[in-house]
Motif scaffolding. Structure first.
Motif, PDB file in Angstrom:
ATOM      1  N   GLU A 115       1.223   9.286  -5.880  1.00 13.57           N
ATOM      2  CA  GLU A 115       1.605  10.673  -5.592  1.00 13.57           C
ATOM      3  C   GLU A 115       2.513  11.222  -6.698  1.00 13.57           C
ATOM      4  O   GLU A 115       2.387  12.374  -7.113  1.00 13.57           O
ATOM      5  CB  GLU A 115       2.309  10.761  -4.229  1.00 13.57           C
ATOM      6  CG  GLU A 115       1.330  10.565  -3.080  1.00 13.57           C
ATOM      7  CD  GLU A 115       2.001  10.509  -1.710  1.00 13.57           C
ATOM      8  OE1 GLU A 115       3.250  10.561  -1.635  1.00 13.57           O
ATOM      9  OE2 GLU A 115       1.253  10.394  -0.704  1.00 13.57           O
TER      10      GLU A 115
ATOM     11  N   GLN B 165       0.876   4.091  -2.841  1.00 14.28           N
ATOM     12  CA  GLN B 165       0.629   5.490  -2.465  1.00 14.28           C
ATOM     13  C   GLN B 165       1.706   6.390  -3.089  1.00 14.28           C
ATOM     14  O   GLN B 165       1.409   7.413  -3.702  1.00 14.28           O
ATOM     15  CB  GLN B 165       0.662   5.593  -0.924  1.00 14.28           C
ATOM     16  CG  GLN B 165       0.595   6.982  -0.347  1.00 14.28           C
ATOM     17  CD  GLN B 165      -0.836   7.506  -0.187  1.00 14.28           C
ATOM     18  OE1 GLN B 165      -1.778   6.720  -0.211  1.00 14.28           O
ATOM     19  NE2 GLN B 165      -0.989   8.803  -0.060  1.00 14.28           N
TER      20      GLN B 165
ATOM     21  N   ASP C 111      -7.349   9.678  -5.132  1.00 11.41           N
ATOM     22  CA  ASP C 111      -6.823   8.734  -4.144  1.00 11.41           C
ATOM     23  C   ASP C 111      -5.490   8.162  -4.639  1.00 11.41           C
ATOM     24  O   ASP C 111      -5.459   7.289  -5.511  1.00 11.41           O
ATOM     25  CB  ASP C 111      -7.854   7.620  -3.946  1.00 11.41           C
ATOM     26  CG  ASP C 111      -7.414   6.605  -2.898  1.00 11.41           C
ATOM     27  OD1 ASP C 111      -6.235   6.629  -2.497  1.00 11.41           O
ATOM     28  OD2 ASP C 111      -8.260   5.786  -2.500  1.00 11.41           O
TER      29      ASP C 111
ATOM     30  N   ALA D 106      -3.220   6.062  -3.528  1.00 10.56           N
ATOM     31  CA  ALA D 106      -2.935   4.618  -3.476  1.00 10.56           C
ATOM     32  C   ALA D 106      -3.681   3.888  -4.590  1.00 10.56           C
ATOM     33  O   ALA D 106      -3.136   2.986  -5.250  1.00 10.56           O
ATOM     34  CB  ALA D 106      -3.324   4.047  -2.114  1.00 10.56           C
TER      35      ALA D 106
ATOM     36  N   TRP E  27       0.845  -1.208   0.000  1.00 13.63           N
ATOM     37  CA  TRP E  27       0.000   0.000   0.000  1.00 13.63           C
ATOM     38  C   TRP E  27       0.871   1.245   0.000  1.00 13.63           C
ATOM     39  O   TRP E  27       0.573   2.214  -0.694  1.00 13.63           O
ATOM     40  CB  TRP E  27      -0.949  -0.012   1.212  1.00 13.63           C
ATOM     41  CG  TRP E  27      -2.087  -0.973   1.007  1.00 13.63           C
ATOM     42  CD1 TRP E  27      -2.086  -2.303   1.294  1.00 13.63           C
ATOM     43  CD2 TRP E  27      -3.366  -0.696   0.418  1.00 13.63           C
ATOM     44  NE1 TRP E  27      -3.284  -2.873   0.934  1.00 13.63           N
ATOM     45  CE2 TRP E  27      -4.101  -1.905   0.402  1.00 13.63           C
ATOM     46  CE3 TRP E  27      -3.982   0.458  -0.083  1.00 13.63           C
ATOM     47  CZ2 TRP E  27      -5.400  -1.994  -0.097  1.00 13.63           C
ATOM     48  CZ3 TRP E  27      -5.283   0.363  -0.567  1.00 13.63           C
ATOM     49  CH2 TRP E  27      -5.969  -0.848  -0.578  1.00 13.63           C
TER      50      TRP E  27
END
Ligand code: UTP
Length: 475
Positions: free
Chosen positions: A92, A88, A252, A254, A84
């Motif tokens: 990003e 992420q 989101d 992730a 995860w």
């Protein structure tokens, strides 16, 4: 006789022009414009198979169907947390590189809610009664600040709410977003037909038209030029969500990371179904295809089947949150690949119409068929589809009904529960009942914190921390 009228005559739909000669010039043009936008071949093909069969009850489907694979949440199956974290970070990076646009489908008619106006203008936040659009705008603004670039937001409207939607944004100064960050386009329409496949008139110069479903968003993204604008801006990932879900994480990282790592063309979020008969579509696998089977099409024996741990086997509920690759939208939405077309679903509905004497009729029983496309029908055409689990309480609480399940009240309570969880995890003493609902109603703006972590850091940075009193708004 105009060309379009001739075409309608030749296709057995000449009655659409029955009152034409008595119309004003303006009305004539309006009727011709509506008529020109309809693909008569498509209507003929669809009505030839009126009452389509889903095919999900056939023995062939039942023999091959399996639950779809998904990436479970850490807390549920103990998946390596590093996966995860990695996702992420990857998401990003994509956001910092400006590769992602937000996309809201807001063309629905919202009949169940019964609110007079575009659904996105409906006030839902607990204290300020912020509209759905404002909540999304603030989430997108928050993400834009965090990732250091304005995230473009595309909004699909329908003909009937397009102008009202734009006026709402203008009146509210785009909720702090820049004007060129928000782009609106209208979805396509489909005519309603009677049992013989004849197109209905809603007025003497008006075809009975309705939006072509959320699945119409794929062709509308292409037709409107939105995908070309995205390409020019270097955007290759489209973060899709529906207008009625104030909890959705519009952006989101992730989820984006898993989408990229899986080299997926279309990714989806699932929540574990609360109970076997819950009315959500279920992610399934049939052969090498992933698909969503609607709850009404899932045979009971499958809906109720459990695995060795006693969990529902078909537990992956679809919550209409997706990531699309722009190229994939172009492929499906342009219609050039005839083997990759979204099917139309038929709905038998009461549609007011004008009869051959020009009299308006309001039927008491369903008299017409409407055609709609569903966005999840794109799944079987996607390469490497990825599904990840999300926590329902952090992503999904739609406002569908005027009261009861999935209503403004249930969604308000879910927002309050989320605020209470965030406050508690930042060390604030919050009194709640056993369902997690705080006894004091307060509100957190996405600009103050749009995740538990960002809430905690904004709270920690406050010099004068307010008391958590009824009506407190943290902005
Ligand atoms: P729903 O299936 O809940 O339909 O749409 P609806 O029209 O909003 O509400 P009801 O069924 O009449 O009560 C789910 C999402 O898909 C969008 C809606 O705006 C909502 O965000 N949608 C639906 C469209 O954008 N276009 C459509 O043609 C249908």
């Amino acid at each position: 006789m105009s060309e379009i009228r001739k075409l309608y005559e030749a296709n057995g739909q000449g009655h659409v022009f029955e009152f034409y000669d008595a119309l004003t010039d303006e009305e004539k043009t309006s009727l011709e414009d509506q008529a020109s936008a309809i693909d008569l071949d498509e209507i003929a093909a669809l009505t030839a198979t009126l009452i389509q069969n889903s095919g999900y009850e056939t023995s062939e489907f039942l023999e091959t169907v399996e639950p779809a694979d998904y990436v479970p949440l850490e807390k549920n199956e103990g998946v390596d947390p590093a996966r995860w974290v990695k996702a992420q970070t990857k998401g990003e990076e994509a956001l910092r590189a400006g590769r992602v646009a937000a996309f809201t489908v807001a063309g629905g008619q919202g009949t169940r809610l019964g609110f007079n106006g575009p659904k996105g203008t409906f006030g839902v936040s607990p204290i300020l009664k912020k509209s759905l659009f404002q909540i999304f705008a603030e989430k997108i603004l928050a993400s834009s600040r965090i990732f250091g670039r304005p995230i473009p937001w595309f909004i699909m409207t329908s003909q009937s709410n397009h102008d009202d939607t734009i006026n709402f944004f203008e009146e509210n100064h785009y909720f702090g977003l820049s004007l060129d960050q928000v782009k609106f386009f209208s979805q396509g329409v489909m005519p309603a037909v009677n049992g013989e496949g004849k197109i209905l008139l809603a007025g003497k110069n008006q075809i009975a038209l309705s939006p072509d479903g959320h699945g119409g968003s794929l062709r509308a993204l292409v037709r409107s030029g939105a995908t070309r604008q995205m390409e020019a801006a270097g955007i290759d990932i489209i973060s899709y969500f529906q207008v009625d879900n104030p909890l959705v994480r519009c952006i989101d990282p992730a989820f984006i990371g898993f989408h990229l790592e899986g080299n997926s063309e279309l990714s989806s979020k699932m929540v574990t179904k609360a109970y076997a008969s819950e009315k959500v579509g279920v992610f399934c696998q049939s052969g090498n295809k992933t698909l969503v089977v609607e709850y009404s099409d899932l045979p009971n024996e499958l809906a109720e089947a459990t695995d060795a741990n006693g969990k529902l086997l078909y537990r992956s509920g679809s919550i209409a949150i997706h990531l699309f690759n722009r190229d994939f939208v172009d492929r499906l939405g342009s219609g050039t690949d005839k083997s990759a077309q979204l099917p139309f679903h038929l709905a038998h509905k009461k549609v007011p119409f004008v009869d051959s004497n020009g009299k308006k009729k309001t039927p008491e029983a369903p008299n017409a068929y409407k055609f709609e496309m569903f966005v999840f029908d794109a799944l079987p055409f996607a390469n490497n589809p990825v599904i990840i689990e999300t926590a329902r309480e952090d992503d999904f609480s739609p406002v569908k009904n005027a009261e009861g399940i999935d209503s403004a009240q249930s969604s308000r309570d879910d927002q309050l529960r989320q605020f209470a969880r965030w406050a508690a995890s930042a060390g604030i003493k919050v009194e709640t009942n056993e369902s997690g609902l705080p006894s004091t109603a307060f509100e957190i703006s996405p600009l103050f914190g749009d995740t538990a972590g960002r809430f905690a850091s904004s709270w920690g940075a406050l010099e004068n921390k307010p008391e958590l009193t009824e009506g407190l708004v943290l902005v």
